[in-house]
Design an enzyme around this catalytic site. Structure first.
Site, mmCIF file in Angstrom:
data_model
loop_
_atom_site.group_PDB
_atom_site.id
_atom_site.type_symbol
_atom_site.label_atom_id
_atom_site.label_comp_id
_atom_site.label_asym_id
_atom_site.label_seq_id
_atom_site.Cartn_x
_atom_site.Cartn_y
_atom_site.Cartn_z
ATOM 1 N N CYS B 240 95.344 80.729 50.431
ATOM 2 C CA CYS B 240 95.760 81.410 49.195
ATOM 3 C C CYS B 240 94.896 80.874 48.072
ATOM 4 O O CYS B 240 93.680 81.006 48.115
ATOM 5 C CB CYS B 240 97.247 81.241 48.937
ATOM 6 N N ARG B 245 101.121 78.931 49.020
ATOM 7 C CA ARG B 245 101.679 80.173 49.551
ATOM 8 C C ARG B 245 101.289 80.338 51.021
ATOM 9 O O ARG B 245 102.045 80.867 51.823
ATOM 10 C CB ARG B 245 101.182 81.367 48.729
#
Lengths: 149, 289
Positions: B240, B245
Protein backbone atom coordinates in the site's frame (compact mmCIF):
# COMPACT_ATOMS: atom_id res chain seq x y z
CA UNK A 1 -1.11 34.43 18.71
CA UNK A 2 -4.46 34.92 20.51
CA UNK A 3 -4.07 34.63 24.28
CA UNK A 4 -6.64 31.81 24.55
CA UNK A 5 -4.70 29.63 22.12
CA UNK A 6 -1.41 30.54 23.70
CA UNK A 7 -2.71 29.40 27.05
CA UNK A 8 -3.83 26.02 25.73
CA UNK A 9 -0.49 25.47 24.04
CA UNK A 10 1.38 26.38 27.22
CA UNK A 11 -0.69 23.86 29.11
CA UNK A 12 0.00 21.15 26.55
CA UNK A 13 3.70 21.85 26.47
CA UNK A 14 4.01 21.51 30.19
CA UNK A 15 2.98 17.86 30.17
CA UNK A 16 4.43 14.46 29.45
CA UNK A 17 2.96 12.30 26.69
CA UNK A 18 0.40 10.56 28.90
CA UNK A 19 -0.89 13.82 30.41
CA UNK A 20 -0.98 15.41 26.99
CA UNK A 21 -3.20 12.61 25.70
CA UNK A 22 -5.51 13.08 28.70
CA UNK A 23 -5.70 16.82 28.02
CA UNK A 24 -6.42 16.18 24.38
CA UNK A 25 -9.22 13.79 25.28
CA UNK A 26 -10.69 16.39 27.66
CA UNK A 27 -10.61 18.94 24.85
CA UNK A 28 -12.19 16.46 22.45
CA UNK A 29 -15.02 15.79 24.88
CA UNK A 30 -15.60 19.52 25.38
CA UNK A 31 -15.98 20.42 21.70
CA UNK A 32 -19.49 21.85 21.40
CA UNK A 33 -21.73 20.29 18.74
CA UNK A 34 -22.48 22.26 15.59
CA UNK A 35 -25.41 24.59 16.26
CA UNK A 36 -28.62 23.33 14.62
CA UNK A 37 -28.65 26.23 12.19
CA UNK A 38 -25.27 25.07 10.82
CA UNK A 39 -25.93 21.33 10.85
CA UNK A 40 -26.52 21.27 7.08
CA UNK A 41 -22.92 22.36 6.53
CA UNK A 42 -21.73 18.85 7.23
CA UNK A 43 -21.09 18.43 3.53
CA UNK A 44 -18.14 17.92 1.19
CA UNK A 45 -17.54 21.66 0.87
CA UNK A 46 -16.86 21.90 4.61
CA UNK A 47 -14.97 18.68 5.03
CA UNK A 48 -11.21 18.60 5.54
CA UNK A 49 -10.01 16.31 2.74
CA UNK A 50 -6.62 15.64 4.34
CA UNK A 51 -8.29 13.87 7.26
CA UNK A 52 -9.35 10.27 7.02
CA UNK A 53 -12.01 10.91 9.62
CA UNK A 54 -14.92 13.15 8.70
CA UNK A 55 -13.88 16.57 10.03
CA UNK A 56 -16.06 19.59 9.22
CA UNK A 57 -15.23 23.24 9.70
CA UNK A 58 -17.64 26.17 9.48
CA UNK A 59 -16.43 29.74 9.57
CA UNK A 60 -18.48 32.91 10.02
CA UNK A 61 -17.38 36.52 10.04
CA UNK A 62 -19.05 38.63 12.69
CA UNK A 63 -17.88 42.22 12.41
CA UNK A 64 -14.10 42.00 12.76
CA UNK A 65 -14.25 38.67 14.56
CA UNK A 66 -14.20 35.11 13.30
CA UNK A 67 -16.69 32.58 14.63
CA UNK A 68 -15.43 29.02 14.38
CA UNK A 69 -17.49 25.83 14.50
CA UNK A 70 -16.40 22.28 13.92
CA UNK A 71 -17.38 18.66 14.10
CA UNK A 72 -15.27 15.53 14.24
CA UNK A 73 -16.05 12.00 15.43
CA UNK A 74 -15.33 11.12 19.05
CA UNK A 75 -13.86 7.84 17.74
CA UNK A 76 -10.99 9.95 16.38
CA UNK A 77 -10.10 11.73 19.62
CA UNK A 78 -6.74 13.05 18.44
CA UNK A 79 -8.11 14.94 15.50
CA UNK A 80 -11.24 15.95 17.40
CA UNK A 81 -9.02 17.17 20.23
CA UNK A 82 -6.89 19.20 17.85
CA UNK A 83 -10.00 20.71 16.25
CA UNK A 84 -11.24 21.55 19.74
CA UNK A 85 -7.96 23.33 20.49
CA UNK A 86 -8.50 25.49 17.43
CA UNK A 87 -12.14 26.23 18.25
CA UNK A 88 -11.44 26.98 21.91
CA UNK A 89 -8.31 28.94 21.16
CA UNK A 90 -9.45 30.84 18.09
CA UNK A 91 -13.21 31.38 18.21
CA UNK A 92 -13.58 35.16 18.39
CA UNK A 93 -10.10 35.90 17.09
CA UNK A 94 -9.58 38.39 14.26
CA UNK A 95 -9.11 37.38 10.65
CA UNK A 96 -5.59 38.75 10.82
CA UNK A 97 -4.75 36.66 13.91
CA UNK A 98 -5.88 33.48 12.22
CA UNK A 99 -4.20 34.13 8.89
CA UNK A 100 -0.91 34.88 10.60
CA UNK A 101 -0.90 31.78 12.83
CA UNK A 102 2.53 30.17 12.73
CA UNK A 103 2.78 27.31 10.25
CA UNK A 104 4.40 25.13 12.92
CA UNK A 105 1.37 25.41 15.20
CA UNK A 106 0.82 21.64 15.00
CA UNK A 107 4.36 21.06 16.30
CA UNK A 108 3.91 23.68 19.02
CA UNK A 109 0.91 21.81 20.39
CA UNK A 110 3.16 18.80 20.89
CA UNK A 111 1.10 16.58 18.59
CA UNK A 112 4.12 14.93 16.92
CA UNK A 113 5.18 13.51 20.29
CA UNK A 114 1.76 11.92 20.60
CA UNK A 115 1.33 10.81 17.01
CA UNK A 116 4.84 10.51 15.71
CA UNK A 117 5.96 12.60 12.76
CA UNK A 118 4.17 10.44 10.23
CA UNK A 119 0.62 11.11 11.18
CA UNK A 120 0.45 14.85 11.73
CA UNK A 121 -0.46 15.44 8.09
CA UNK A 122 -4.18 15.46 8.76
CA UNK A 123 -3.71 18.09 11.46
CA UNK A 124 -1.76 20.33 9.10
CA UNK A 125 -4.67 19.83 6.74
CA UNK A 126 -7.13 21.06 9.37
CA UNK A 127 -5.06 24.16 10.04
CA UNK A 128 -4.50 24.92 6.34
CA UNK A 129 -8.15 24.42 5.49
CA UNK A 130 -9.26 26.62 8.38
CA UNK A 131 -7.00 29.47 7.24
CA UNK A 132 -8.26 29.11 3.69
CA UNK A 133 -11.89 29.20 4.80
CA UNK A 134 -11.29 32.24 6.99
CA UNK A 135 -9.56 34.06 4.12
CA UNK A 136 -12.42 33.21 1.80
CA UNK A 137 -15.14 34.16 4.29
CA UNK A 138 -13.37 37.46 5.01
CA UNK A 139 -13.17 38.23 1.28
CA UNK A 140 -16.86 37.48 0.78
CA UNK A 141 -17.72 39.59 3.81
CA UNK A 142 -15.62 42.52 2.55
CA UNK A 143 -17.23 42.27 -0.89
CA UNK A 144 -20.74 42.31 0.56
CA UNK A 145 -19.89 45.32 2.70
CA UNK A 146 -18.53 47.08 -0.41
CA UNK A 147 -21.80 46.42 -2.17
CA UNK A 148 -23.78 47.71 0.79
CA UNK A 149 -21.82 50.94 0.71
CA UNK B 1 -21.75 -19.58 4.36
CA UNK B 2 -20.46 -22.91 3.15
CA UNK B 3 -16.70 -22.49 3.16
CA UNK B 4 -14.73 -21.89 6.32
CA UNK B 5 -11.58 -19.91 6.86
CA UNK B 6 -8.37 -21.82 6.23
CA UNK B 7 -6.97 -21.03 9.67
CA UNK B 8 -10.08 -20.19 11.69
CA UNK B 9 -8.19 -20.04 15.00
CA UNK B 10 -6.48 -16.80 13.83
CA UNK B 11 -9.74 -14.91 14.04
CA UNK B 12 -11.59 -14.71 17.34
CA UNK B 13 -14.98 -13.20 18.08
CA UNK B 14 -15.74 -10.51 20.63
CA UNK B 15 -17.53 -13.23 22.64
CA UNK B 16 -14.35 -15.29 22.74
CA UNK B 17 -12.39 -12.29 23.97
CA UNK B 18 -14.95 -11.49 26.64
CA UNK B 19 -14.76 -15.07 27.88
CA UNK B 20 -10.96 -14.87 28.07
CA UNK B 21 -10.57 -11.48 29.75
CA UNK B 22 -9.05 -13.07 32.83
CA UNK B 23 -7.22 -15.88 31.09
CA UNK B 24 -3.53 -15.57 32.08
CA UNK B 25 -2.54 -17.28 28.81
CA UNK B 26 -4.22 -14.56 26.76
CA UNK B 27 -3.08 -10.97 26.29
CA UNK B 28 -5.32 -8.49 24.49
CA UNK B 29 -3.46 -5.78 22.56
CA UNK B 30 -5.01 -2.62 21.15
CA UNK B 31 -3.24 -0.95 18.22
CA UNK B 32 -4.88 2.12 16.72
CA UNK B 33 -4.58 4.76 14.08
CA UNK B 34 -5.63 7.33 16.66
CA UNK B 35 -3.05 7.52 19.41
CA UNK B 36 -5.54 8.80 21.99
CA UNK B 37 -8.30 6.27 21.38
CA UNK B 38 -7.00 3.60 23.78
CA UNK B 39 -7.05 6.19 26.56
CA UNK B 40 -10.72 6.97 25.96
CA UNK B 41 -11.60 3.43 26.92
CA UNK B 42 -10.46 -0.05 25.98
CA UNK B 43 -11.17 -3.69 26.64
CA UNK B 44 -10.45 -4.40 30.34
CA UNK B 45 -6.92 -5.69 30.72
CA UNK B 46 -5.88 -4.75 27.18
CA UNK B 47 -2.46 -3.18 26.74
CA UNK B 48 -1.67 -0.66 24.03
CA UNK B 49 1.11 -1.20 21.52
CA UNK B 50 1.66 1.76 19.22
CA UNK B 51 2.44 0.84 15.63
CA UNK B 52 4.69 3.79 15.08
CA UNK B 53 6.40 4.78 18.31
CA UNK B 54 6.69 1.27 19.73
CA UNK B 55 7.03 -1.16 16.83
CA UNK B 56 9.11 0.99 14.50
CA UNK B 57 12.66 2.14 14.92
CA UNK B 58 12.58 5.92 15.24
CA UNK B 59 15.86 6.50 13.46
CA UNK B 60 16.12 3.97 10.66
CA UNK B 61 13.10 2.99 8.54
CA UNK B 62 12.73 -0.45 10.02
CA UNK B 63 11.21 -2.28 12.94
CA UNK B 64 12.62 -2.43 16.43
CA UNK B 65 15.40 -4.93 16.99
CA UNK B 66 15.15 -8.24 18.83
CA UNK B 67 16.16 -6.96 22.30
CA UNK B 68 13.63 -4.15 22.09
CA UNK B 69 10.90 -6.51 20.91
CA UNK B 70 11.68 -8.80 23.82
CA UNK B 71 11.51 -5.86 26.22
CA UNK B 72 8.22 -4.73 24.69
CA UNK B 73 6.65 -8.17 25.10
CA UNK B 74 8.02 -8.54 28.58
CA UNK B 75 6.54 -5.21 29.70
CA UNK B 76 3.21 -6.10 28.08
CA UNK B 77 3.06 -9.36 30.00
CA UNK B 78 3.48 -11.44 26.87
CA UNK B 79 5.45 -14.67 27.18
CA UNK B 80 6.52 -16.91 24.31
CA UNK B 81 3.45 -19.09 24.72
CA UNK B 82 0.93 -16.28 25.27
CA UNK B 83 -2.02 -16.06 22.91
CA UNK B 84 -1.92 -12.47 21.69
CA UNK B 85 -5.18 -11.07 20.38
CA UNK B 86 -4.95 -7.81 18.46
CA UNK B 87 -7.76 -5.35 17.85
CA UNK B 88 -8.06 -1.69 16.96
CA UNK B 89 -9.79 1.08 15.07
CA UNK B 90 -10.25 1.39 11.30
CA UNK B 91 -11.49 -2.19 10.98
CA UNK B 92 -8.28 -3.60 12.46
CA UNK B 93 -5.81 -1.96 10.06
CA UNK B 94 -3.18 -1.47 12.69
CA UNK B 95 -4.15 -4.58 14.55
CA UNK B 96 -3.23 -6.55 11.43
CA UNK B 97 -0.07 -4.52 11.09
CA UNK B 98 0.91 -5.25 14.69
CA UNK B 99 0.14 -8.93 14.17
CA UNK B 100 2.34 -8.93 11.08
CA UNK B 101 5.12 -7.20 13.01
CA UNK B 102 4.82 -9.80 15.80
CA UNK B 103 5.19 -12.46 13.12
CA UNK B 104 8.44 -10.85 11.97
CA UNK B 105 9.75 -11.90 15.36
CA UNK B 106 8.14 -15.28 15.08
CA UNK B 107 5.58 -14.97 17.87
CA UNK B 108 3.57 -18.16 17.53
CA UNK B 109 0.02 -17.54 18.65
CA UNK B 110 -1.31 -14.28 17.18
CA UNK B 111 -4.98 -13.62 16.51
CA UNK B 112 -7.29 -10.82 15.43
CA UNK B 113 -10.56 -9.94 17.15
CA UNK B 114 -13.13 -9.73 14.38
CA UNK B 115 -14.81 -6.34 14.09
CA UNK B 116 -12.13 -4.61 16.17
CA UNK B 117 -12.68 -1.62 18.42
CA UNK B 118 -15.82 -0.32 16.70
CA UNK B 119 -17.83 -3.53 16.98
CA UNK B 120 -16.82 -4.14 20.60
CA UNK B 121 -17.97 -0.64 21.48
CA UNK B 122 -21.13 -0.78 19.37
CA UNK B 123 -22.19 -3.96 21.14
CA UNK B 124 -21.90 -2.23 24.48
CA UNK B 125 -19.29 -4.60 25.84
CA UNK B 126 -17.24 -3.65 28.94
CA UNK B 127 -14.66 -0.93 28.56
CA UNK B 128 -12.35 0.81 30.98
CA UNK B 129 -9.84 3.65 31.02
CA UNK B 130 -7.75 1.81 33.60
CA UNK B 131 -4.30 1.05 32.24
CA UNK B 132 -3.14 -2.40 33.32
CA UNK B 133 0.34 -2.97 34.70
CA UNK B 134 1.14 -6.56 33.77
CA UNK B 135 3.75 -8.50 35.68
CA UNK B 136 6.79 -8.57 33.40
CA UNK B 137 7.20 -11.90 31.64
CA UNK B 138 10.35 -13.54 30.36
CA UNK B 139 10.46 -13.35 26.56
CA UNK B 140 13.05 -14.69 24.19
CA UNK B 141 12.65 -14.47 20.41
CA UNK B 142 12.78 -18.08 19.22
CA UNK B 143 12.79 -18.42 15.49
CA UNK B 144 12.04 -15.41 13.37
CA UNK B 145 11.47 -15.93 9.67
CA UNK B 146 11.19 -12.43 8.34
CA UNK B 147 11.89 -13.42 4.73
CA UNK B 148 8.73 -15.52 4.59
CA UNK B 149 6.39 -12.59 5.17
CA UNK B 150 8.32 -9.43 4.35
CA UNK B 151 9.35 -8.34 0.84
CA UNK B 152 12.08 -5.84 0.08
CA UNK B 153 12.31 -3.65 -3.00
CA UNK B 154 14.76 -5.76 -5.02
CA UNK B 155 12.67 -8.84 -4.40
CA UNK B 156 9.57 -6.92 -5.45
CA UNK B 157 11.29 -5.80 -8.65
CA UNK B 158 12.25 -9.39 -9.45
CA UNK B 159 8.71 -10.46 -8.57
CA UNK B 160 7.25 -7.86 -10.95
CA UNK B 161 9.67 -8.82 -13.72
CA UNK B 162 8.66 -12.47 -13.33
CA UNK B 163 5.02 -11.41 -13.68
CA UNK B 164 4.01 -12.93 -10.34
CA UNK B 165 0.81 -11.84 -8.58
CA UNK B 166 0.82 -8.56 -6.73
CA UNK B 167 -1.98 -6.71 -5.01
CA UNK B 168 -2.11 -2.96 -4.61
CA UNK B 169 -4.56 -2.35 -1.77
CA UNK B 170 -4.63 1.45 -1.90
CA UNK B 171 -7.61 3.50 -3.09
CA UNK B 172 -8.31 3.59 -6.85
CA UNK B 173 -6.99 7.16 -7.13
CA UNK B 174 -3.68 6.19 -5.63
CA UNK B 175 -3.48 3.14 -7.91
CA UNK B 176 -4.14 5.00 -11.14
CA UNK B 177 -1.70 7.74 -10.19
CA UNK B 178 -4.30 10.48 -9.94
CA UNK B 179 -3.33 11.13 -6.36
CA UNK B 180 0.28 12.03 -5.69
CA UNK B 181 1.65 13.18 -2.38
CA UNK B 182 -0.16 15.77 -0.34
CA UNK B 183 0.88 19.28 -1.27
CA UNK B 184 3.15 20.71 1.39
CA UNK B 185 3.81 17.44 3.25
CA UNK B 186 6.84 15.97 1.57
CA UNK B 187 7.56 13.74 4.56
CA UNK B 188 4.54 11.63 3.61
CA UNK B 189 4.84 11.79 -0.10
CA UNK B 190 6.11 9.99 -3.15
CA UNK B 191 7.55 11.79 -6.14
CA UNK B 192 5.69 9.66 -8.65
CA UNK B 193 2.13 8.38 -8.76
CA UNK B 194 0.87 5.08 -10.11
CA UNK B 195 1.46 1.46 -9.21
CA UNK B 196 4.01 -1.32 -9.53
CA UNK B 197 3.62 -2.82 -13.02
CA UNK B 198 1.54 -5.97 -12.89
CA UNK B 199 -0.12 -5.22 -9.55
CA UNK B 200 -3.88 -5.66 -9.46
CA UNK B 201 -6.01 -3.17 -7.61
CA UNK B 202 -8.04 -4.62 -4.74
CA UNK B 203 -8.60 -1.91 -2.11
CA UNK B 204 -8.19 -3.49 1.34
CA UNK B 205 -11.68 -2.43 2.40
CA UNK B 206 -13.28 -4.82 -0.03
CA UNK B 207 -12.36 -7.65 2.36
CA UNK B 208 -14.59 -6.32 5.15
CA UNK B 209 -18.27 -5.91 5.90
CA UNK B 210 -19.87 -2.62 6.94
CA UNK B 211 -19.40 -3.51 10.64
CA UNK B 212 -15.66 -4.04 10.19
CA UNK B 213 -15.79 -7.83 10.36
CA UNK B 214 -14.11 -9.87 7.67
CA UNK B 215 -16.18 -11.16 4.78
CA UNK B 216 -16.92 -14.87 4.62
CA UNK B 217 -14.46 -17.32 3.09
CA UNK B 218 -16.69 -17.69 0.04
CA UNK B 219 -16.90 -13.94 -0.50
CA UNK B 220 -13.14 -13.56 -0.09
CA UNK B 221 -12.54 -16.35 -2.54
CA UNK B 222 -14.88 -14.74 -5.04
CA UNK B 223 -12.94 -11.51 -4.65
CA UNK B 224 -9.34 -12.69 -4.88
CA UNK B 225 -9.77 -15.85 -6.90
CA UNK B 226 -12.91 -15.08 -8.92
CA UNK B 227 -12.24 -11.45 -9.69
CA UNK B 228 -8.49 -11.28 -10.09
CA UNK B 229 -7.75 -14.92 -10.69
CA UNK B 230 -5.30 -15.68 -7.90
CA UNK B 231 -4.69 -19.21 -6.69
CA UNK B 232 -3.68 -20.47 -3.23
CA UNK B 233 -0.46 -21.80 -4.73
CA UNK B 234 0.54 -18.30 -5.87
CA UNK B 235 3.49 -16.41 -4.52
CA UNK B 236 1.83 -13.08 -3.66
CA UNK B 237 3.13 -9.65 -2.67
CA UNK B 238 0.78 -7.03 -1.20
CA UNK B 239 1.59 -3.37 -0.73
CA UNK B 240 0.00 0.00 0.00
CA UNK B 241 1.59 3.25 1.07
CA UNK B 242 3.55 2.32 4.17
CA UNK B 243 2.50 -1.29 4.61
CA UNK B 244 -0.38 -1.02 7.05
CA UNK B 245 -3.38 -1.49 4.80
CA UNK B 246 -1.54 -4.28 3.03
CA UNK B 247 -1.00 -6.03 6.39
CA UNK B 248 -4.77 -6.31 6.50
CA UNK B 249 -4.89 -7.96 3.06
CA UNK B 250 -1.86 -10.07 4.01
CA UNK B 251 -3.81 -11.38 7.01
CA UNK B 252 -6.81 -12.18 4.81
CA UNK B 253 -4.77 -14.09 2.26
CA UNK B 254 -2.51 -15.87 4.72
CA UNK B 255 -4.93 -16.81 7.49
CA UNK B 256 -8.45 -16.59 6.16
CA UNK B 257 -7.72 -18.02 2.71
CA UNK B 258 -4.64 -19.97 3.77
CA UNK B 259 -2.20 -18.97 1.05
CA UNK B 260 1.18 -20.35 2.14
CA UNK B 261 3.29 -17.70 0.43
CA UNK B 262 2.20 -14.12 0.95
CA UNK B 263 4.56 -11.29 1.69
CA UNK B 264 3.90 -7.72 2.71
CA UNK B 265 6.05 -5.10 0.98
CA UNK B 266 6.26 -2.59 3.83
CA UNK B 267 8.41 -0.19 1.82
CA UNK B 268 5.27 0.15 -0.30
CA UNK B 269 4.51 3.23 -2.37
CA UNK B 270 6.48 5.63 -0.18
CA UNK B 271 9.54 3.65 -1.22
CA UNK B 272 8.65 2.58 -4.77
CA UNK B 273 7.28 5.96 -5.81
CA UNK B 274 10.54 7.58 -4.72
CA UNK B 275 13.00 5.05 -6.14
CA UNK B 276 15.18 6.05 -9.06
CA UNK B 277 14.62 4.14 -12.29
CA UNK B 278 12.10 1.56 -11.17
CA UNK B 279 9.25 0.97 -13.61
CA UNK B 280 5.81 2.40 -12.80
CA UNK B 281 2.44 1.83 -14.45
CA UNK B 282 -0.22 4.53 -14.71
CA UNK B 283 -3.97 4.22 -15.09
CA UNK B 284 -6.40 1.41 -14.46
CA UNK B 285 -4.54 -1.35 -16.27
CA UNK B 286 -2.04 -3.40 -14.25
CA UNK B 287 0.55 -3.04 -17.01
CA UNK B 288 3.75 -5.06 -17.12
CA UNK B 289 7.49 -4.67 -17.28
Amino acid sequence: MPAALDEIIEELRDTDRQERIELLIDMAKRLPPLPDRLAHFKDEAHRVPECQSPVFLVVEIDGDRVRLFADAPIEAPTVRGFVAILVEGLDGATVEEILTLPSDLVERTGMPEILGMLRVRGLHGVLGRMKMMVARAAAVDAASRDRAN
Amino acid sequence: MSGTYARPEALVSADWVQEHLNDPKVRIVETDEDAALYHMGHIPGAVEIGWHLQLQDQLRRDYIDVPRFEALCSAAGIANDTTVVFYGDNANWWACYALWAFQLFGHKDCRIMDGGYALWKAEGRPMTTEIPSPTPTPYKVQKADEAAIRAFRDEVLAHAKAGRPMIDVRSPDEYTGKKLHMEGYPQEGALRGGHIPGARSVPWKRAINADGTFKSADELQALYEGEIGMKPSDDVVAYCRIGERSSHTWFVLKYLLGYPKVRNYDGSWTEWGNLVRVPIALGEEPGKI
